[in-house]
Design a protein around this motif. Structure first.
Motif, PDB file in Angstrom:
ATOM      1  N   GLY A 152      40.180   0.503  42.314  1.00  0.00           N
ATOM      2  CA  GLY A 152      41.104   0.142  43.160  1.00  0.00           C
ATOM      3  C   GLY A 152      40.872   0.246  44.431  1.00  0.00           C
ATOM      4  O   GLY A 152      39.975  -0.966  44.644  1.00  0.00           O
ATOM      5  N   SER A 153      41.305   0.840  45.474  1.00  0.00           N
ATOM      6  CA  SER A 153      40.666   0.946  46.929  1.00  0.00           C
ATOM      7  C   SER A 153      39.827   2.107  47.150  1.00  0.00           C
ATOM      8  O   SER A 153      39.644   2.373  48.404  1.00  0.00           O
ATOM      9  CB  SER A 153      41.992   0.717  47.728  1.00  0.00           C
ATOM     10  OG  SER A 153      42.846   1.802  47.878  1.00  0.00           O
ATOM     11  N   ILE A 187      40.285  -3.934  44.738  1.00  0.00           N
ATOM     12  CA  ILE A 187      40.276  -4.696  45.761  1.00  0.00           C
ATOM     13  C   ILE A 187      38.613  -5.140  46.309  1.00  0.00           C
ATOM     14  O   ILE A 187      38.090  -4.278  46.114  1.00  0.00           O
ATOM     15  CB  ILE A 187      41.181  -4.551  46.993  1.00  0.00           C
ATOM     16  CG1 ILE A 187      40.665  -3.345  47.579  1.00  0.00           C
ATOM     17  CG2 ILE A 187      42.626  -4.245  46.608  1.00  0.00           C
ATOM     18  CD1 ILE A 187      41.274  -2.617  49.058  1.00  0.00           C
ATOM     19  N   ALA A 190      36.306  -2.763  48.575  1.00  0.00           N
ATOM     20  CA  ALA A 190      35.734  -1.551  47.999  1.00  0.00           C
ATOM     21  C   ALA A 190      34.575  -1.438  47.376  1.00  0.00           C
ATOM     22  O   ALA A 190      33.534  -0.876  47.932  1.00  0.00           O
ATOM     23  CB  ALA A 190      36.779  -0.856  47.056  1.00  0.00           C
ATOM     24  N   ASP A 220      39.047   6.035  50.583  1.00  0.00           N
ATOM     25  CA  ASP A 220      39.968   5.349  50.064  1.00  0.00           C
ATOM     26  C   ASP A 220      40.484   4.265  51.018  1.00  0.00           C
ATOM     27  O   ASP A 220      41.045   4.664  52.147  1.00  0.00           O
ATOM     28  CB  ASP A 220      41.074   6.224  49.539  1.00  0.00           C
ATOM     29  CG  ASP A 220      42.173   5.398  48.496  1.00  0.00           C
ATOM     30  OD1 ASP A 220      41.898   4.049  48.583  1.00  0.00           O
ATOM     31  OD2 ASP A 220      43.028   6.002  47.967  1.00  0.00           O
ATOM     32  N   LEU A 221      40.309   3.159  51.056  1.00  0.00           N
ATOM     33  CA  LEU A 221      40.382   1.936  52.175  1.00  0.00           C
ATOM     34  C   LEU A 221      41.817   1.665  52.418  1.00  0.00           C
ATOM     35  O   LEU A 221      42.258   1.733  53.503  1.00  0.00           O
ATOM     36  CB  LEU A 221      39.771   0.578  51.869  1.00  0.00           C
ATOM     37  CG  LEU A 221      38.268   0.837  51.660  1.00  0.00           C
ATOM     38  CD1 LEU A 221      37.737  -0.433  51.107  1.00  0.00           C
ATOM     39  CD2 LEU A 221      37.968   0.784  52.941  1.00  0.00           C
ATOM     40  N   TRP A 222      42.806   2.008  51.257  1.00  0.00           N
ATOM     41  CA  TRP A 222      43.983   1.684  51.313  1.00  0.00           C
ATOM     42  C   TRP A 222      44.854   2.615  52.290  1.00  0.00           C
ATOM     43  O   TRP A 222      45.513   2.075  53.315  1.00  0.00           O
ATOM     44  CB  TRP A 222      44.949   1.772  50.169  1.00  0.00           C
ATOM     45  CG  TRP A 222      46.097   0.672  50.095  1.00  0.00           C
ATOM     46  CD1 TRP A 222      47.471   0.993  49.948  1.00  0.00           C
ATOM     47  CD2 TRP A 222      46.137  -1.154  49.910  1.00  0.00           C
ATOM     48  NE1 TRP A 222      48.109  -0.128  50.124  1.00  0.00           N
ATOM     49  CE2 TRP A 222      47.345  -1.250  49.918  1.00  0.00           C
ATOM     50  CE3 TRP A 222      45.037  -1.769  50.011  1.00  0.00           C
ATOM     51  CZ2 TRP A 222      47.643  -2.674  49.829  1.00  0.00           C
ATOM     52  CZ3 TRP A 222      45.489  -3.112  49.959  1.00  0.00           C
ATOM     53  CH2 TRP A 222      46.698  -3.537  49.844  1.00  0.00           C
ATOM     54  N   PRO A 223      44.662   3.911  52.353  1.00  0.00           N
ATOM     55  CA  PRO A 223      45.396   4.616  53.257  1.00  0.00           C
ATOM     56  C   PRO A 223      44.403   4.998  54.272  1.00  0.00           C
ATOM     57  O   PRO A 223      44.753   5.446  55.327  1.00  0.00           O
ATOM     58  CB  PRO A 223      45.510   6.010  52.319  1.00  0.00           C
ATOM     59  CG  PRO A 223      44.484   6.122  51.289  1.00  0.00           C
ATOM     60  CD  PRO A 223      44.368   4.591  51.122  1.00  0.00           C
TER      61      PRO A 223
END
Ligand SMILES: [Zn+2]
Length: 253
Positions: A152-153, A187, A190, A220-223
């Motif tokens: 994911g991210s 994504i 990552a 975790d890149l998204w948060p």
């Protein structure tokens, strides 16, 4: 030897001319040439690691192009082997280093041959089974290796230096069962970030810098979160203490 192409990283105090010469004399094996592997191969070839062996059994597909930076539509159309395409592309980028492609699966019967003579092994695989095999082969042959994984991210990495730092078994236990994930969400940033973390650790190992990152890192890149997880060597680790290699030598007690 003309080092002009490496002038920016020679100016960097962690590397310098001495470090650059060590990189040019170094030999690495990269296992996997997907999202992580393309970035690792790209960074290390441009950075002047002298001998790079790329191992991957897969062919380029259209869905790889979202993140696998060494491939293009033509490669996907031709279903070309990733390892071979990567080597061809990188030869056009740095013709002064040695590049070798191995189009094969990594298995207990061939992994020790594949990593023989390498100063370092980079993990760019997509499954834990192969990572445990890399862990056993590298601990057995005392070759440092760098774990990288993405989903994911999120991403994780850890540097394993046999006899000095914890190994993968110290972290996850002996042959834990991981679910088969199949096609994972991802994504492109990552693998690009985790692979760049891995190549920075790789440069440090290859130039002889002792200040390796001792932790399992998780981001975790998204948060936008980043964590370091402290890991200790297990006193009873079957792999790095007792030196039992159940995947490599399944019959041996
Ligand atoms: Zn261990």
């Amino acid at each position: 030897m003309n080092l002009e192409r490496y002038s920016r990283q020679i100016l960097f105090s962690g590397i310098g001319e001495k470090g650059q010469k060590r990189l040019l004399e170094s030999s690495i094996t990269l296992i996997g040439c997907g999202g992580l592997g393309c970035v690792i191969a790209n960074n290390l070839a441009r950075g002047g690691v002298g001998r790079i062996k790329i191992v991957d059994k897969d062919m380029v597909e259209l869905s790889d192009l979202q993140r696998q930076i060494l491939f293009n539509e033509e490669d996907a159309k031709n279903k070309s082997p990733k390892a071979r395409v990567a080597v061809e592309k990188l030869r056009g980028i740095n013709s002064s280093i040695q590049l070798e492609a191995k189009v094969c699966e990594v298995e207990p019967r061939n992994i020790e041959n594949l990593i023989e003579g390498s100063h370092l092994v980079l993990d760019a695989t997509d499954n834990m089974k192969t990572r445990f095999l890399i862990n056993e082969a590298c601990v057995k042959n005392k070759i440092p290796w760098i774990y990288g994984g993405v989903f994911g991210s999120m991403g994780m990495s850890m540097t394993v230096v046999p006899e000095k730092t914890p190994c993968l078994t110290c972290v996850f236990g002996e042959f834990p069962s991981f679910p088969e994930l199949g096609t994972i969400p991802l994504i492109n940033a990552a693998p690009i970030i985790i692979a760049s973390w891995q190549t920075t650790e790789a440069l440090k190992i290859l130039v002889g810098d002792e200040n390796l990152n001792p932790d399992l890192i998780y981001l975790d890149l998204w948060p936008g979160s980043f964590r370091r997880i402290k890991i200790k060597r297990r006193k009873d680790c079957p792999t790095c203490i007792e030196r039992k290699f159940g995947l490599l030598e399944p019959g041996k007690k």
